[in-house]
Design an enzyme around this catalytic site. Structure first.
Site, PDB file in Angstrom:
ATOM      1  N   LYS A 183       0.537  75.194 -17.814  1.00 52.33           N
ATOM      2  CA  LYS A 183       1.308  75.420 -19.038  1.00 52.33           C
ATOM      3  C   LYS A 183       2.445  74.405 -19.130  1.00 52.33           C
ATOM      4  O   LYS A 183       3.452  74.508 -18.438  1.00 52.33           O
ATOM      5  CB  LYS A 183       1.914  76.834 -19.088  1.00 52.33           C
ATOM      6  N   PRO A 184       2.278  73.404 -19.996  1.00 51.21           N
ATOM      7  CA  PRO A 184       3.376  72.448 -20.180  1.00 51.21           C
ATOM      8  C   PRO A 184       4.507  73.070 -21.001  1.00 51.21           C
ATOM      9  O   PRO A 184       4.340  74.145 -21.590  1.00 51.21           O
ATOM     10  CB  PRO A 184       2.710  71.310 -20.958  1.00 51.21           C
ATOM     11  N   GLU A 186       6.866  73.889 -24.031  1.00 50.88           N
ATOM     12  CA  GLU A 186       6.594  74.042 -25.464  1.00 50.88           C
ATOM     13  C   GLU A 186       7.174  72.873 -26.274  1.00 50.88           C
ATOM     14  O   GLU A 186       6.793  72.646 -27.418  1.00 50.88           O
ATOM     15  CB  GLU A 186       7.167  75.370 -25.982  1.00 50.88           C
ATOM     16  N   SER A 237      14.187  74.372 -14.629  1.00 48.89           N
ATOM     17  CA  SER A 237      15.572  74.678 -14.279  1.00 48.89           C
ATOM     18  C   SER A 237      15.633  75.671 -13.119  1.00 48.89           C
ATOM     19  O   SER A 237      14.708  76.460 -12.909  1.00 48.89           O
ATOM     20  CB  SER A 237      16.283  75.262 -15.496  1.00 48.89           C
ATOM     21  N   THR A 238      16.734  75.637 -12.402  1.00 54.45           N
ATOM     22  CA  THR A 238      16.937  76.573 -11.291  1.00 54.45           C
ATOM     23  C   THR A 238      16.935  78.008 -11.813  1.00 54.45           C
ATOM     24  O   THR A 238      16.369  78.908 -11.179  1.00 54.45           O
ATOM     25  CB  THR A 238      18.257  76.219 -10.574  1.00 54.45           C
ATOM     26  N   GLU A 239      17.504  78.216 -12.994  1.00 51.21           N
ATOM     27  CA  GLU A 239      17.569  79.567 -13.556  1.00 51.21           C
ATOM     28  C   GLU A 239      16.158  80.145 -13.778  1.00 51.21           C
ATOM     29  O   GLU A 239      15.848  81.254 -13.342  1.00 51.21           O
ATOM     30  CB  GLU A 239      18.332  79.496 -14.885  1.00 51.21           C
ATOM     31  N   GLU A 258      10.297  72.898  -8.030  1.00 50.70           N
ATOM     32  CA  GLU A 258      11.044  71.635  -8.155  1.00 50.70           C
ATOM     33  C   GLU A 258      12.084  71.869  -9.241  1.00 50.70           C
ATOM     34  O   GLU A 258      11.737  72.010 -10.419  1.00 50.70           O
ATOM     35  CB  GLU A 258      10.104  70.496  -8.572  1.00 50.70           C
ATOM     36  N   CYS A 292      15.972  65.079 -13.471  1.00 55.12           N
ATOM     37  CA  CYS A 292      16.427  65.880 -12.318  1.00 55.12           C
ATOM     38  C   CYS A 292      17.120  64.997 -11.295  1.00 55.12           C
ATOM     39  O   CYS A 292      18.016  65.426 -10.591  1.00 55.12           O
ATOM     40  CB  CYS A 292      15.250  66.625 -11.697  1.00 55.12           C
ATOM     41  N   GLN A 339      20.119  71.438 -25.922  1.00 58.02           N
ATOM     42  CA  GLN A 339      20.522  70.453 -24.921  1.00 58.02           C
ATOM     43  C   GLN A 339      21.655  69.578 -25.475  1.00 58.02           C
ATOM     44  O   GLN A 339      22.601  69.248 -24.763  1.00 58.02           O
ATOM     45  CB  GLN A 339      19.296  69.620 -24.534  1.00 58.02           C
ATOM     46  N   GLU A 406      24.739  70.609 -13.436  1.00 56.91           N
ATOM     47  CA  GLU A 406      23.781  69.671 -14.027  1.00 56.91           C
ATOM     48  C   GLU A 406      24.038  69.596 -15.536  1.00 56.91           C
ATOM     49  O   GLU A 406      23.939  70.606 -16.235  1.00 56.91           O
ATOM     50  CB  GLU A 406      22.356  70.166 -13.759  1.00 56.91           C
TER      51      GLU A 406
HETATM   52  P1  NAD Z   1      13.057  75.232 -18.145  1.00 59.21           P
HETATM   53  O1  NAD Z   1      13.287  75.905 -16.846  1.00 59.21           O
HETATM   54  O2  NAD Z   1      13.767  75.696 -19.335  1.00 59.21           O
HETATM   55  O3  NAD Z   1      11.488  75.289 -18.526  1.00 59.21           O
HETATM   56  C1  NAD Z   1      10.502  74.828 -17.642  1.00 59.21           C
HETATM   57  C2  NAD Z   1       9.184  75.507 -17.976  1.00 59.21           C
HETATM   58  O4  NAD Z   1       9.303  76.902 -17.713  1.00 59.21           O
HETATM   59  C3  NAD Z   1       8.739  75.385 -19.421  1.00 59.21           C
HETATM   60  O5  NAD Z   1       7.343  75.155 -19.462  1.00 59.21           O
HETATM   61  C4  NAD Z   1       9.067  76.755 -20.002  1.00 59.21           C
HETATM   62  O6  NAD Z   1       8.262  77.131 -21.089  1.00 59.21           O
HETATM   63  C5  NAD Z   1       8.791  77.638 -18.797  1.00 59.21           C
HETATM   64  N1  NAD Z   1       9.432  78.968 -18.839  1.00 59.21           N
HETATM   65  C6  NAD Z   1      10.523  79.358 -19.536  1.00 59.21           C
HETATM   66  N2  NAD Z   1      10.795  80.658 -19.294  1.00 59.21           N
HETATM   67  C7  NAD Z   1       9.866  81.085 -18.405  1.00 59.21           C
HETATM   68  C8  NAD Z   1       9.635  82.319 -17.745  1.00 59.21           C
HETATM   69  N3  NAD Z   1      10.405  83.380 -17.951  1.00 59.21           N
HETATM   70  N4  NAD Z   1       8.612  82.399 -16.869  1.00 59.21           N
HETATM   71  C9  NAD Z   1       7.819  81.319 -16.627  1.00 59.21           C
HETATM   72  N5  NAD Z   1       7.984  80.128 -17.234  1.00 59.21           N
HETATM   73  C10 NAD Z   1       9.005  80.010 -18.108  1.00 59.21           C
HETATM   74  O7  NAD Z   1      13.322  73.686 -17.848  1.00 59.21           O
HETATM   75  P2  NAD Z   1      13.312  72.500 -18.883  1.00 59.21           P
HETATM   76  O8  NAD Z   1      14.504  72.645 -19.771  1.00 59.21           O
HETATM   77  O9  NAD Z   1      11.972  72.349 -19.493  1.00 59.21           O
HETATM   78  O10 NAD Z   1      13.515  71.240 -17.902  1.00 59.21           O
HETATM   79  C11 NAD Z   1      14.745  70.821 -17.447  1.00 59.21           C
HETATM   80  C12 NAD Z   1      15.006  71.299 -16.033  1.00 59.21           C
HETATM   81  O11 NAD Z   1      13.932  70.897 -15.176  1.00 59.21           O
HETATM   82  C13 NAD Z   1      16.241  70.676 -15.425  1.00 59.21           C
HETATM   83  O12 NAD Z   1      16.993  71.647 -14.732  1.00 59.21           O
HETATM   84  C14 NAD Z   1      15.688  69.635 -14.449  1.00 59.21           C
HETATM   85  O13 NAD Z   1      16.551  69.307 -13.398  1.00 59.21           O
HETATM   86  C15 NAD Z   1      14.447  70.307 -13.981  1.00 59.21           C
HETATM   87  N6  NAD Z   1      13.497  69.309 -13.460  1.00 59.21           N
HETATM   88  C16 NAD Z   1      13.302  69.239 -12.110  1.00 59.21           C
HETATM   89  C17 NAD Z   1      12.448  68.277 -11.589  1.00 59.21           C
HETATM   90  C18 NAD Z   1      12.185  68.169 -10.119  1.00 59.21           C
HETATM   91  O14 NAD Z   1      11.188  67.575  -9.749  1.00 59.21           O
HETATM   92  N7  NAD Z   1      13.036  68.707  -9.262  1.00 59.21           N
HETATM   93  C19 NAD Z   1      11.806  67.386 -12.459  1.00 59.21           C
HETATM   94  C20 NAD Z   1      12.038  67.497 -13.823  1.00 59.21           C
HETATM   95  C21 NAD Z   1      12.888  68.468 -14.326  1.00 59.21           C
END
Ligand code: NAD
Length: 514
Positions: A183-184, A186, A237-239, A258, A292, A339, A406
């Site tokens: 799942k990429p 959205e 994200s970490t959250e 990650e 990241c 963002q 971040e």
């Molecule tokens: P995000 O956590 O908002 O979303 C990531 C993915 O999770 C999306 O596909 C989203 O649809 C999905 N998602 C959202 N809620 C979910 C839930 N409740 N259960 C399961 N999946 C859910 O992150 P983002 O805004 O897309 O990306 C930015 C973050 O990603 C930054 O914190 C960045 O540091 C991190 N990141 C880390 C790496 C790494 O390799 N360490 C690489 C790229 C990005």
């Protein structure tokens, strides 16, 4: 090369059980280009029942299909063909990612090459997955640990490097013999959805990979808690990573994460300052800082601080912000309104908390240099979207939010230090631990600082280079597990012990009654 904004959007299907698929409920969602303000993609909106169908296909392909049992050499052929097909699709894929994410088109093309290289590398690993044997357990015992594919893997990816990040996961899981549901984000699902047909063309059996498009809720959440999934590989994200860990407890699936970073770039007085300067500016501007690995904290030794900071500002001032379809652009558009507001909020917090704004600090609008996107557009509706100029704060203190959190934007926070020990202390003063850069000509300093920093990757006298051979991942709240490198394939396996007894076995009964 001139790339124009198309006059119509792309449409996409999901890929479930070897076929293009719409959402069962018939619904779709769309995406506007963050740089141009026009619709650039329309995608099926997956519900929980679409996730269930994809998982069922992957389960069947794992439990009764051929893929987990194929010789590594056969799996390798499919991965190598996929790499070729990605290269052949490079220009179209780069355009899709630039339109969806706002990243510079030239950079997007490079990312397609890097993605293909990961498929090439994973193909080599298909033939090298092995366990251990123990010939030291006594005359009557031979012991083996063998590696088996972990099963069905759910993959959830973010928006900042769509094809690159799925290419850090998918070929390695396939190399191990797993089946997958992807799942990429959205915000940028286009290239990942396109990958389904490429995999089929490369010879991947139906059901081995399914790809669904939809939001975190319900699609991502359903994938994370699904009882028929054996592992989740998540980048984001970490959250949300923590939420995924929570959902995974339904069946105690393995979770690989990650996550975010607040990566320090540490410059000592004895460094090659010209090289460090280039890397510092690249480190914070690359992908609009939506990275990241962004080098979002500069720690500079006090004795050279004033001069070096002035040079950083002079260089950062010249980085071209503009239409990401322009080959010259190095800072494109910000992914979405949330963002954009978050970045501006951190800039405000830097000002409020007493850091000194040395460069930028504003969203670009028509009065202060908003890039004109109309000249490269075949679409009459194009209007300039969300752009933030490169921003530099100095006099940042270690406890300020802009020093620890971040931001995910082109915002550099500069702190100073006197000694290596102090630099390490400041560097570690965050919940993250993804990566760090160290600039010095002194080998003792380079290694002492590298050892002292709690992060998964340390670059010495370079920044944000990467190779498929070198593993990547985070300490602390930057992640769990590792991607890339020869160990990455092992993340997608279970270890099984097989113990063989040779010759007559001493009976328990006889032993007990002696
Ligand atoms: P995000 O956590 O908002 O979303 C990531 C993915 O999770 C999306 O596909 C989203 O649809 C999905 N998602 C959202 N809620 C979910 C839930 N409740 N259960 C399961 N999946 C859910 O992150 P983002 O805004 O897309 O990306 C930015 C973050 O990603 C930054 O914190 C960045 O540091 C991190 N990141 C880390 C790496 C790494 O390799 N360490 C690489 C790229 C990005």
């Amino acid at each position: 090369m001139t790339t124009l904004l198309p006059n119509t959007h792309f449409t996409y299907s999901m890929w479930i059980d070897g076929q293009a698929a719409s959402a069962k409920n018939g619904q779709t969602f769309s995406r506007e280009s963050p740089a141009h303000g026009v619709k650039v993609g329309e995608y099926p909106l997956a519900g929980a029942d679409d996730v269930d169908a994809a998982v069922a296909a992957a389960r069947r392909a794992f439990d009764i299909g051929s893929w987990p049992h194929l010789p590594g050499a056969e799996r390798a052929k499919v991965l190598l063909r996929t790499a070729e097909l990605i290269r052949a699709s490079k220009d179209e894929f780069a355009l899709i990612e630039t339109l969806e994410s706002g990243k510079p088109i030239k950079q997007a093309r490079d990312e397609m090459e890097w993605s293909a290289a990961l498929w090439d590398y994973a193909a080599a690993l298909c033939r090298h997955l092995h366990g251990d044997s123990y010939n030291t357990l006594g005359a009557q015992v031979l012991g083996f640990t063998i590696r088996e594919p972990i099963g069905v893997v759910g993959m959830i990816t973010p928006w900042n490097f769509p094809l690159l990040i799925i290419s850090q996961k998918l070929p390695f899981a396939l190399a191990a013999g797993c089946t997958c549901v992807v799942k990429p984000s959205e915000l940028t699902p286009g290239t990942t959805l396109r990958l389904g047909a490429l995999l089929a063309e490369a010879g991947l059996p139906a059901g081995v990979v399914s790809i669904i498009s939809g939001y975190g809720e319900p699609a991502g959440a359903r994938l994370s808690e699904h009882p028929d999934i054996d592992m989740i590989s998540f980048t984001g994200s970490t959250e949300i990573g923590k939420a995924v860990v929570g959902s995974s407890k339904s069946n105690l699936k393995k979770v690989e994460l990650e996550l975010g970073g607040k990566n320090p770039h540490i410059v000592f007085a004895d460094a090659d300052l010209e090289a460090a300067l280039d890397a510092v500016v690249f480190g914070v501007c690359f992908n609009m800082g939506e990275c990241c690995n962004s080098g979002s904290r500069l720690l500079v030794q006090r004795s050279i601080a004033d001069d070096f900071i002035n040079r950083v500002i002079e260089t950062a001032k010249k980085v071209p912000v503009g239409d990401p379809l322009d080959e010259q652009t190095k800072i494109g558009a910000i992914i979405d309104g949330n963002q954009f507001e978050k970045i501006l909020g951190y800039i405000e917090s830097g000002n409020r908390n007493g850091a000194r704004l040395r460069l930028g600090g504003k969203a670009l609008n028509r009065e202060n240099g908003l890039p004109d996107v109309a000249s490269r557009s075949l679409n009459d509706g194009a209007k300039s979207g969300r752009f933030v100029e490169a921003t530099v704060f100095d006099k940042v203190q270690p406890e300020m939010p802009i020093a620890k959190e971040e931001i995910f934007g082109p915002v550099l926070s500069i702190l100073t230090f006197d000694t290596a020990e102090e630099a390490i202390r400041i560097a570690n003063n965050t919940i993250y631990g993804l990566s760090a850069g160290v600039w010095t000509r002194d080998i003792d300093t380079a290694f002492t600082v590298s050892r002292g920093i709690r992060a998964g990757t340390i670059w010495i006298n370079t920044f944000m280079d990467g190779y498929p051979e070198l593993c990547f991942g985070g300490f602390n709240q930057s992640g769990l597990g590792r991607e890339l490198g020869r160990f990455s394939i092992e993340e997608f396996t279970e270890l099984k012990t097989v113990q063989v007894h040779l010759g007559p076995r001493t009976s328990w009964w006889a032993k007990e009654t002696k």
